[in-house]
Motif scaffolding. Structure first.
Motif, PDB file in Angstrom:
ATOM      1  N   ALA A   1      -8.601   6.983  -2.234  1.00 49.24           N
ATOM      2  CA  ALA A   1      -8.003   7.808  -1.176  1.00 49.24           C
ATOM      3  C   ALA A   1      -8.380   7.270   0.198  1.00 49.24           C
ATOM      4  O   ALA A   1      -7.550   7.254   1.119  1.00 49.24           O
TER       5      ALA A   1
ATOM      6  N   HIS B   1      -8.911   4.160   1.048  1.00 49.51           N
ATOM      7  CA  HIS B   1      -8.104   2.976   1.344  1.00 49.51           C
ATOM      8  C   HIS B   1      -6.708   3.359   1.837  1.00 49.51           C
ATOM      9  O   HIS B   1      -6.189   2.743   2.776  1.00 49.51           O
ATOM     10  N   VAL B   2      -6.111   4.362   1.216  1.00 50.67           N
ATOM     11  CA  VAL B   2      -4.774   4.790   1.637  1.00 50.67           C
ATOM     12  C   VAL B   2      -4.839   5.441   3.019  1.00 50.67           C
ATOM     13  O   VAL B   2      -3.994   5.188   3.877  1.00 50.67           O
TER      14      VAL B   2
ATOM     15  N   VAL C   1      -2.704  11.466   1.648  1.00 55.97           N
ATOM     16  CA  VAL C   1      -3.312  11.651   0.333  1.00 55.97           C
ATOM     17  C   VAL C   1      -3.320  13.133   0.005  1.00 55.97           C
ATOM     18  O   VAL C   1      -3.700  13.959   0.832  1.00 55.97           O
TER      19      VAL C   1
ATOM     20  N   MET D   1       0.837  -1.178   0.000  1.00 58.68           N
ATOM     21  CA  MET D   1       0.000   0.000   0.000  1.00 58.68           C
ATOM     22  C   MET D   1       0.886   1.246   0.000  1.00 58.68           C
ATOM     23  O   MET D   1       1.925   1.286   0.632  1.00 58.68           O
ATOM     24  N   ALA D   2       0.450   2.263  -0.716  1.00 58.54           N
ATOM     25  CA  ALA D   2       1.222   3.502  -0.836  1.00 58.54           C
ATOM     26  C   ALA D   2       1.179   4.296   0.468  1.00 58.54           C
ATOM     27  O   ALA D   2       0.158   4.360   1.134  1.00 58.54           O
ATOM     28  N   GLU D   3       2.311   4.888   0.824  1.00 60.51           N
ATOM     29  CA  GLU D   3       2.361   5.741   2.000  1.00 60.51           C
ATOM     30  C   GLU D   3       1.902   7.151   1.675  1.00 60.51           C
ATOM     31  O   GLU D   3       1.356   7.836   2.517  1.00 60.51           O
ATOM     32  N   HIS D   4       2.177   7.610   0.457  1.00 59.31           N
ATOM     33  CA  HIS D   4       1.726   8.936   0.034  1.00 59.31           C
ATOM     34  C   HIS D   4       1.148   8.815  -1.373  1.00 59.31           C
ATOM     35  O   HIS D   4       1.869   8.580  -2.334  1.00 59.31           O
ATOM     36  N   LEU D   5      -0.148   9.025  -1.476  1.00 61.21           N
ATOM     37  CA  LEU D   5      -0.865   8.969  -2.745  1.00 61.21           C
ATOM     38  C   LEU D   5      -1.130  10.387  -3.220  1.00 61.21           C
ATOM     39  O   LEU D   5      -1.626  11.215  -2.455  1.00 61.21           O
TER      40      LEU D   5
ATOM     41  N   GLY E   1      -1.737   6.132   5.472  1.00 59.24           N
ATOM     42  CA  GLY E   1      -0.972   6.910   4.506  1.00 59.24           C
ATOM     43  C   GLY E   1      -1.487   8.335   4.382  1.00 59.24           C
ATOM     44  O   GLY E   1      -2.454   8.738   5.034  1.00 59.24           O
TER      45      GLY E   1
ATOM     46  N   ASP F   1       4.588   8.208  -3.356  1.00 59.60           N
ATOM     47  CA  ASP F   1       4.862   6.809  -3.687  1.00 59.60           C
ATOM     48  C   ASP F   1       4.044   6.366  -4.893  1.00 59.60           C
ATOM     49  O   ASP F   1       4.453   5.491  -5.640  1.00 59.60           O
TER      50      ASP F   1
END
Length: 189
Positions: free
Chosen positions: A22, A24-25, A32, A1-5, A30, A158
């Motif tokens: 967004a 989900h992150v 967004v 999973m992305a830490e920064h979307l 994380g 990320d």
């Protein structure tokens, strides 16, 4: 999973799907950031989402007043202004500083920026033109690149998601700024 979307979307065509991604992150701890034209059409945003608005950045970028303002700036030689007495400048300054042209040349001031009257409605005509559809996303990127604080925060992404065709140039350039980030298009099947 992305830490920064980072979500780049200039139209709201996939708003709900982008909010879902967004969410989900954010649920995974994380960060967004949405890069949008204006914040208003995207309201209400999920809690914890940062927003970078491109329209205010575009208004402050040098290209907008230079190309589209009703008052058009232009450059001219300072000694030419003094010789012609532009708006009485030469007449007013000669008694006070007779060697002003020489001093400005010695100081490295070769040109001055003045303003002349432009054509009204230039901005509206630009927005309605076919060329604006092609070139404006590139101008958005130039405006975003000029804002160092916003760009530094976005460069730590990320994952960069571009939500519509108009946002592709900004997303592509962000991907180049953050080489470790994946750049993906978000399209429904």
């Amino acid at each position: 999973m992305a830490e920064h979307l980072v979500v780049v979307a200039l139209t709201r065509t996939r708003r709900e799907r982008l909010f879902e991604a967004a969410g989900h992150v954010l649920a995974g701890g994380g960060a967004v950031t949405f890069v949008v034209g204006a914040r208003g059409p995207w309201e209400p945003l999920p809690d914890g989402v940062d927003v970078v608005e491109l329209l205010p950045l575009e208004e402050r970028h040098w290209t907008t007043p230079w190309l589209f303002a009703d008052v058009q700036p232009w450059r001219t030689r300072i000694d030419t202004l003094l010789a012609r007495g532009y708006d009485g400048l030469g007449r007013r300054l000669t008694p006070v500083a007779p060697a002003l042209a020489t001093r400005t040349r010695q100081a490295g001031w070769r040109r001055g920026v003045l303003a002349r009257q432009g054509r009204p409605g230039r901005w509206r005509k630009w927005l309605e033109s076919d060329a604006a559809g092609e070139l404006r996303p590139w101008l958005f990127w130039r405006a975003l690149r000029a804002d160092r604080d916003a760009l530094a925060a976005l460069a730590r992404a990320d994952l960069v998601v571009w939500g519509d065709q108009q946002s592709w140039p900004v997303a592509w350039h962000l991907g180049r700024r953050a080489p470790a980030a994946r750049v993906v298009g978000f399209f429904e099947v």
